[in-house]
Design an enzyme around this catalytic site. Structure first.
Site, PDB file in Angstrom:
ATOM      1  N   THR A  59      -6.935  70.765  55.915  1.00  0.00           N
ATOM      2  CA  THR A  59      -5.529  70.498  55.586  1.00  0.00           C
ATOM      3  C   THR A  59      -4.744  70.306  56.881  1.00  0.00           C
ATOM      4  O   THR A  59      -5.057  70.951  57.884  1.00  0.00           O
ATOM      5  CB  THR A  59      -4.966  71.701  54.810  1.00  0.00           C
ATOM      6  N   ARG A  87      -5.923  70.214  39.513  1.00  0.00           N
ATOM      7  CA  ARG A  87      -5.474  71.445  40.197  1.00  0.00           C
ATOM      8  C   ARG A  87      -4.501  71.086  41.326  1.00  0.00           C
ATOM      9  O   ARG A  87      -4.719  70.165  42.089  1.00  0.00           O
ATOM     10  CB  ARG A  87      -6.689  72.176  40.755  1.00  0.00           C
ATOM     11  N   GLY A 123      -2.502  72.838  44.634  1.00  0.00           N
ATOM     12  CA  GLY A 123      -2.500  74.030  45.486  1.00  0.00           C
ATOM     13  C   GLY A 123      -1.123  74.357  46.034  1.00  0.00           C
ATOM     14  O   GLY A 123      -0.099  73.922  45.494  1.00  0.00           O
ATOM     15  N   ASP A 124      -1.114  75.111  47.110  1.00  0.00           N
ATOM     16  CA  ASP A 124       0.151  75.571  47.698  1.00  0.00           C
ATOM     17  C   ASP A 124       0.837  74.505  48.560  1.00  0.00           C
ATOM     18  O   ASP A 124       2.054  74.548  48.753  1.00  0.00           O
ATOM     19  CB  ASP A 124      -0.107  76.797  48.595  1.00  0.00           C
ATOM     20  N   GLY A 171      -5.180  78.237  48.627  1.00  0.00           N
ATOM     21  CA  GLY A 171      -3.838  77.968  48.108  1.00  0.00           C
ATOM     22  C   GLY A 171      -3.337  78.913  47.038  1.00  0.00           C
ATOM     23  O   GLY A 171      -2.156  79.262  47.009  1.00  0.00           O
TER      24      GLY A 171
HETATM   25  N1  ASP Z   1      -4.142  75.248  51.060  1.00  0.00           N
HETATM   26  C1  ASP Z   1      -4.900  74.112  50.584  1.00  0.00           C
HETATM   27  C2  ASP Z   1      -5.053  74.219  49.107  1.00  0.00           C
HETATM   28  O1  ASP Z   1      -5.343  75.300  48.617  1.00  0.00           O
HETATM   29  C3  ASP Z   1      -6.245  73.975  51.196  1.00  0.00           C
HETATM   30  C4  ASP Z   1      -6.376  74.290  52.660  1.00  0.00           C
HETATM   31  O2  ASP Z   1      -5.404  74.513  53.340  1.00  0.00           O
HETATM   32  O3  ASP Z   1      -7.534  74.322  53.144  1.00  0.00           O
HETATM   33  O4  ASP Z   1      -4.958  73.238  48.441  1.00  0.00           O
END
Ligand code: ASP
Length: 355
Positions: free
Chosen positions: A222, A250, A252-253, A276
């Site tokens: 990321t 899905r 994520g954060d 996330g």
């Molecule tokens: N935070 C990201 C997610 O969960 C993934 C990552 O940062 O590796 O989508």
């Protein structure tokens, strides 16, 4: 004769006064020149995970270090030339999205359906304006779409088909999903799937709190940027493909304002990376800002505390954090995190492991 001597003395006195006065004026002018420029600063991450020196070739390591340095240099140039922190964040993220090294844009990870679905967000600390997109499949640079959502729509987040339609309306280039595909990420997906099968894990075990060890541990990439410009404005942005083998749909954060991204001129700018679901449950990015605002913690103390709490909950990852004075913190609880900064003094630093 006496009279002449007296006026000579008077002239000498005046001359001395003039000399002293001019020294004083020169000194003042000098001090004016020395007034420090307002601080600018930028920090970036390229994901947190279990990267270890022994698992990386020298070429791989060099490729990451040089891309991170190129990204930091670009961002710092924009800020040095008076560009806004928002521009620096967007342009640097575009550079990283276009690089197959990172899990964002080209080279992003695959869902369990064998597609790439991208999330991104951007936020401006001066106005608290924010934009985000989730689960887009055909937008070459999701961070730019997030910025368009912020600037050209009354909304904060658009998802899926609606986000794609908005991108087209805004004249953004659409790319086939295959544009994002890379053999390396395809192999990651196959490995995850076969490990999942071996463990005979139900999809539920991929949820937080599921079976220990069922959560993929070696995924990273990321990207995120935080920046402070000459006007004292902070901005933050994050872009990702999420997690390998995530259930399609899905989110994520990373596109959630307050979880993966946050910026407030009164406190700090934050971009997160890691598992996330935990960042969402702890609202990590806003938590750091709140710890500064309400508990008076420094950016370093607040970021460290949030990552400690993340670990206590069972989550893994890290953040980059930048305060309004240009102080930078980059805590993580994984083995490594691709990261770097250019600080107030213009010093560039790049790191990968727990150095
Ligand atoms: N935070 C990201 C997610 O969960 C993934 C990552 O940062 O590796 O989508």
């Amino acid at each position: 004769m006496k009279k002449n001597h007296k006026s000579l003395q008077r002239y000498r006195g005046i001359a001395l006064l003039l000399v002293v006065l001019s020294f004083f004026l020169i000194e003042c002018a000098g001090q004016e020149e020395k007034t420090p420029e307002p601080p600018i600063a930028i920090a970036i991450h390229g994901g947190a995970g279990t990267m270890r020196k022994e698992n990386m070739t020298a070429e791989q390591e060099e490729a990451y270090r040089s891309k991170l340095t190129e990204a930091l240099t670009l961002g710092h140039e924009i800020l040095k030339n008076g560009g806004s922190s928002l521009d620096a964040v967007e342009q640097v993220i575009i550079l990283l999205e276009d690089s197959p090294l990172f899990n964002a844009g080209k080279g992003a990870v695959f869902t369990n359906a064998g597609t790439v679905e991208l999330d991104a967000s951007i936020m401006e600390g001066k106005t608290l304006q924010a934009g985000a997109v989730a689960a887009v499949k055909h937008v070459k640079n999701p961070v730019s779409l997030a910025r368009l959502v912020m600037e050209k729509s009354p909304h904060v987040m658009l998802a899926g088909e609606g986000a794609e339609a908005f991108a087209q309306e805004q004249g953004m280039e659409a790319v086939p999903n295959e544009y994002f595909h890379t053999p390396r990420r395809w192999e990651d997906l196959q490995r995850e799937k076969s490990e999942e099968q071996q463990k005979n894990a139900s999809p539920k075990s991929l949820l937080p709190g599921g079976k220990p060890g069922a959560v993929p541990q070696d995924l990273y990439g990321t990207v995120g940027v935080v920046a402070l410009d000459k006007s004292g404005n902070l901005a933050a942005g994050t872009s990702t493909g999420g997690r390998t083998n995530k259930r399609w749909g899905r989110v994520g954060d990373s596109p959630i304002i307050g979880a993966g991204t946050y910026a407030d001129n009164r406190t700090c700018a934050i971009s997160a990376t890691g598992h996330g679901e935990y960042f969402m449950r702890l609202v990590v990015a806003h938590r750091i800002s709140a710890l500064m605002a309400y508990r008076g913690l420094s950016v370093n103390e607040a970021a460290e505390q949030a990552i400690r709490e993340l670990g206590e909950l069972g989550g893994e990852g890290g953040v980059i954090a930048l305060d309004k004075n240009g102080n930078i913190a980059m805590p993580f609880n994984t083995a490594g995190m691709y990261r770097g900064y250019v600080d107030r003094e213009g010093e560039v630093w790049v790191g990968i492991y727990g150095e």
